[in-house]
Design a protein around this motif. Structure first.
Motif, PDB file in Angstrom:
ATOM      1  N   MET A  51     -23.297 -57.915 -45.971  1.00  0.00           N
ATOM      2  CA  MET A  51     -24.503 -58.440 -45.331  1.00  0.00           C
ATOM      3  C   MET A  51     -24.928 -57.460 -44.240  1.00  0.00           C
ATOM      4  O   MET A  51     -24.113 -57.019 -43.431  1.00  0.00           O
ATOM      5  N   TRP A  52     -26.212 -57.112 -44.256  1.00  0.00           N
ATOM      6  CA  TRP A  52     -26.805 -56.302 -43.206  1.00  0.00           C
ATOM      7  C   TRP A  52     -27.696 -57.222 -42.375  1.00  0.00           C
ATOM      8  O   TRP A  52     -28.544 -57.935 -42.911  1.00  0.00           O
ATOM      9  N   VAL A  53     -27.505 -57.249 -41.057  1.00  0.00           N
ATOM     10  CA  VAL A  53     -28.257 -58.150 -40.193  1.00  0.00           C
ATOM     11  C   VAL A  53     -28.601 -57.429 -38.894  1.00  0.00           C
ATOM     12  O   VAL A  53     -27.810 -56.612 -38.405  1.00  0.00           O
ATOM     13  N   GLY A  67     -29.564 -49.961 -36.186  1.00  0.00           N
ATOM     14  CA  GLY A  67     -29.607 -51.210 -35.446  1.00  0.00           C
ATOM     15  C   GLY A  67     -29.097 -52.405 -36.223  1.00  0.00           C
ATOM     16  O   GLY A  67     -29.172 -53.549 -35.744  1.00  0.00           O
ATOM     17  N   LEU A  68     -28.559 -52.168 -37.425  1.00  0.00           N
ATOM     18  CA  LEU A  68     -28.023 -53.249 -38.253  1.00  0.00           C
ATOM     19  C   LEU A  68     -26.519 -53.359 -38.093  1.00  0.00           C
ATOM     20  O   LEU A  68     -25.802 -52.357 -38.036  1.00  0.00           O
ATOM     21  N   ALA A  95     -14.439 -62.847 -33.609  1.00  0.00           N
ATOM     22  CA  ALA A  95     -13.933 -62.760 -34.981  1.00  0.00           C
ATOM     23  C   ALA A  95     -14.859 -61.944 -35.883  1.00  0.00           C
ATOM     24  O   ALA A  95     -14.412 -61.405 -36.902  1.00  0.00           O
ATOM     25  N   PHE A  96     -16.142 -61.847 -35.513  1.00  0.00           N
ATOM     26  CA  PHE A  96     -17.062 -61.037 -36.323  1.00  0.00           C
ATOM     27  C   PHE A  96     -16.579 -59.594 -36.427  1.00  0.00           C
ATOM     28  O   PHE A  96     -16.827 -58.916 -37.422  1.00  0.00           O
ATOM     29  N   GLY A 104     -19.148 -50.634 -38.970  1.00  0.00           N
ATOM     30  CA  GLY A 104     -19.835 -51.888 -38.685  1.00  0.00           C
ATOM     31  C   GLY A 104     -21.231 -51.794 -38.127  1.00  0.00           C
ATOM     32  O   GLY A 104     -21.913 -52.796 -37.992  1.00  0.00           O
ATOM     33  N   GLY A 105     -21.684 -50.597 -37.762  1.00  0.00           N
ATOM     34  CA  GLY A 105     -23.031 -50.471 -37.227  1.00  0.00           C
ATOM     35  C   GLY A 105     -23.168 -51.089 -35.850  1.00  0.00           C
ATOM     36  O   GLY A 105     -22.272 -51.002 -35.016  1.00  0.00           O
ATOM     37  N   ALA A 106     -24.287 -51.757 -35.605  1.00  0.00           N
ATOM     38  CA  ALA A 106     -24.573 -52.351 -34.299  1.00  0.00           C
ATOM     39  C   ALA A 106     -23.681 -53.565 -34.052  1.00  0.00           C
ATOM     40  O   ALA A 106     -23.101 -54.141 -34.979  1.00  0.00           O
TER      41      ALA A 106
END
Length: 681
Positions: A51-53, A67-68, A95-96, A104-106
């Motif tokens: 998932m990209w958020v 920024g994801l 936990a994320f 993991g990006g941003a």
């Protein structure tokens, strides 16, 4: 491992940009969007669901792949099995980090659970004014059914977090016909099997709500116009705003220095003209994105726009004292032993009927965005009041978010401010040479800069070089014109809230022997440098005194203010005048915390506007050298044998104003590579 953008990411960014570029859909840095897809795990070579958020703190309209946040869905969904319950849901944010894919990006935002747990490939969570108007109506649940039928489901208010993600996931599962939901007091969430469907569903909810409000809303939801509270004519209200801004900024900076932004949009002025505005403003904003930036409620001046400025100033001081007491009481009502300390009791929003809105923040962008969010809040109140009654979330819930440990942690992660952060600098002659170098240096150290110059195109070029209007503005000014200086200081005040740091740099020189120096030569140089510096210092000191925040005035003088050279009577005399102004003003303004110092450059040939305008040729002739060799000539006669550049003068200005010399005033700093004859005695 491929460096190509994943198709799901490309779709997500395109959708985010389209939604985020229209403020009807969501506010700046508000809301988030996500996409799910399959990619190859480079550690195993196998497919993995990801998932990209949008990460914490980003803006949808300008979102980039960097920024994801990128998370593994299997681990994200597995968190449900270890969820300890609502009382400990904040633990799930940490936990994320264990769900991140690769680096993991941003940093994942608090809304990550909503996106990960909802069973849809694409999810949008947005803060449209129309949607929040329905979400904050006292009968929002009934309105949601009336407007959308069973297509959109009502979700009662719950603070963002893991439990809200579970709630929305359950609603999605139990309502297969639904395209999204209205989150009570908060905003909307929509979903879709494809990015296009998700965007279409988001826009359907937003535009349908807009259409309903337009068709069914009352004509005057804020009530009748109050006599005397109508908007003042533009010129009059901006003149009044410039007069009030330094006082308001000083009050808003009681706990920590702030920068300001002024807004006199139609939405603001109409709201403040109507009879319901005091009661509605007292209710405060509702959407978390709003009140985190605007504080729990604004300070509202309870006088008509026609009241004398002096009366408004005195009343504002009384209201500010009351506001601080009320905010401290709000903190005491809801704080627990685990709550972060109170961050400050000053208002972020000040509303003045007839004039407009003054918003404050730790930097200009924050101040501007706070104002934008309050305009959003006004739109929300208008929509809710037009079809129902505005009913924001309870004060206790606002406190739980404002003093949330997760928000506190976000503040702790912010970078250390630069030395001149929160300071507003006005640099005369800033369009070229030494002035340009000073403006660039001050801006690089965190200051907001008004680049003032008679050549407004040159000033604009320097302001653009520094950055956008949140960092610098160009101001046209002829320092020999008293009214032009008043206007330039007012323009600077309206841009940033006041003035803290002034550099009297505007200058010129005509080099002639005594018998060839005309009265016109004498008057011109004294008008620009001696009189001009005096006028700029007077008008900016007036603002600094009203602010009550201290300040710095720096004169760019010259070695010639001390050293007597040939064929230089007018220039040397006016520089000596400037040099003594430094001493006189240091003695007078010290009681207000205003420090006045001077910089004495010499031989600044390269990049100098004065030398380029003919002064260089004149001085070269006096010394019997070629003009192109003048810089080297000056360097050879110094003790250090070094050429002085505009940047060296800018360095001295920075050192004098950056805080390390906080107890220094009345000083002249030579920047001449060492000229013994100009040593101060």
């Amino acid at each position: 491992m491929s460096n190509e953008t994943h198709p799901a990411v490309a779709e997500l960014l395109a959708r985010s940009h389209e939604l985020g570029s229209d403020r009807r859909n969501t506010n700046y840095a508000g809301g988030n969007a996500s996409a799910k897809g399959v990619d190859v795990d480079p550690a195993t070579g196998r497919d993995v669901e990801l998932m990209w958020v949008k990460g914490s703190g980003g803006d949808l309209g300008t979102l980039t792949e960097a920024g994801l946040a990128v998370l593994r869905l299997d681990r994200m969904r597995a968190l449900v099995d270890v969820y300890p319950g609502e009382e400990r849901e904040d633990e799930m944010v940490a936990a994320f980090d264990y769900c991140l894919h690769g680096r993991g990006g941003a940093a994942p935002s608090i809304d990550t659970a909503m996106h990960g747990l909802v069973d849809a490939a694409h999810v949008d969570h947005l803060h449209p004014d129309s949607g929040i108007a329905i979400a904050t109506a006292v009968d929002g649940e009934e309105l949601t059914r009336t407007i959308f039928g069973d297509q959109v489901v009502w979700v009662p208010w719950r603070r963002p977090g893991f439990q809200l993600g579970l709630d929305i996931a359950k609603i999605k599962a139990e309502n297969p016909q639904a395209i999204g939901c209205v989150l009570g007091g908060h905003g909307i969430t929509a979903w879709g099997a494809t990015s296009e469907e998700c965007k279409r569903n988001s826009l359907h909810i937003i535009r349908t709500a807009e259409a309903y409000l337009a068709e069914h809303g009352a004509a005057e939801p804020f009530g009748k116009v109050l006599p005397g509270y109508e908007p003042l004519p533009e010129a009059q209200r901006r003149e009044r705003a410039a007069a009030l801004f330094p006082v308001l900024r000083g009050l808003a900076s009681t706990d920590s220095p702030q920068l300001g932004h002024f807004t006199d949009s139609d939405e603001v002025l109409d709201f403040l003209a109507r009879e319901k505005h005091p009661a509605l403003a007292a209710l405060g904003t509702s959407c978390p994105d709003h009140f985190l930036r605007t504080k729990v409620r604004p300070l509202v001046v309870d006088l008509p726009g026609t009241a004398p400025v002096e009366q408004v100033v005195e009343r504002v001081k009384e209201l500010h004292a009351a506001y601080r007491e009320d905010y401290a009481a709000y903190y005491d009502r809801h704080a627990t032993p685990d709550s972060p300390p109170m961050r400050g009791a000053d208002p972020a929003i000040v509303l003045v009927p007839g004039v407009g809105m003054f918003s404050f923040g730790r930097d200009k962008q924050t101040a501007r965005v706070a104002g934008e969010f309050y305009v959003n809040a006004i739109n929300v109140m208008r929509g809710a009041e037009s079809v129902s009654t505005y009913s924001p979330i309870p004060e206790s819930e606002k406190f739980r978010i404002e003093y949330w440990e997760l928000e506190e942690a976000k503040l702790r992660r912010m970078p250390k401010p630069k030395p001149l952060a929160t300071r507003v600098a006005l640099v005369t002659g800033g369009g070229s040479g030494i002035g340009r170098a000073i403006a660039l240096r001050l801006a690089s150290e965190g200051a907001c800069v008004a680049v003032a110059d008679r050549d407004v195109d040159a000033a604009k070029a320097v302001a653009e070089e520094i950055g956008g209007s949140d960092r610098a503005v160009a101001v046209a000014v002829d320092v020999t014109d008293e009214s032009a200086i008043v206007d330039a200081v007012a323009a600077t005040t309206l841009a940033f809230g006041g003035v803290d740091l002034v550099v009297n740099n505007a200058g010129l020189s005509v080099s002639k022997p005594l018998l060839e120096t005309s009265a016109k030569d004498w008057d011109l140089q004294h008008d620009v440098m001696a009189k001009g510096s005096f006028l700029v210092a007077r008008e900016t000191a007036r603002v600094m005194i009203e602010q009550g925040m201290g300040g710095d005035i720096v004169y760019i003088v010259s070695k010639n203010g001390v050293f007597a050279g040939p064929n230089n009577i007018a220039y040397g005399a006016t520089k000596a005048d400037q040099a003594h102004q430094v001493r006189l003003l240091a003695a007078e303004l010290g009681e207000h915390g205003i420090r006045v110092n001077g910089v004495n450059p010499d031989g600044v040939v390269r990049g100098s506007g004065i030398f380029a305008s003919g002064w260089g040729a004149q001085r070269a002739a006096v010394y019997g050298v070629a003009e192109e060799e003048l810089g080297a000539f000056y360097a050879k006669r110094t003790l250090l044998k070094r050429e002085v550049l505009p940047e060296h003068v800018a360095n001295a200005v920075f050192v004098l104003t950056a805080g390390e010399l906080s107890h220094t005033t009345g000083l002249h700093v030579p920047v001449d590579a060492g000229v013994a004859a100009a040593f101060l005695r």
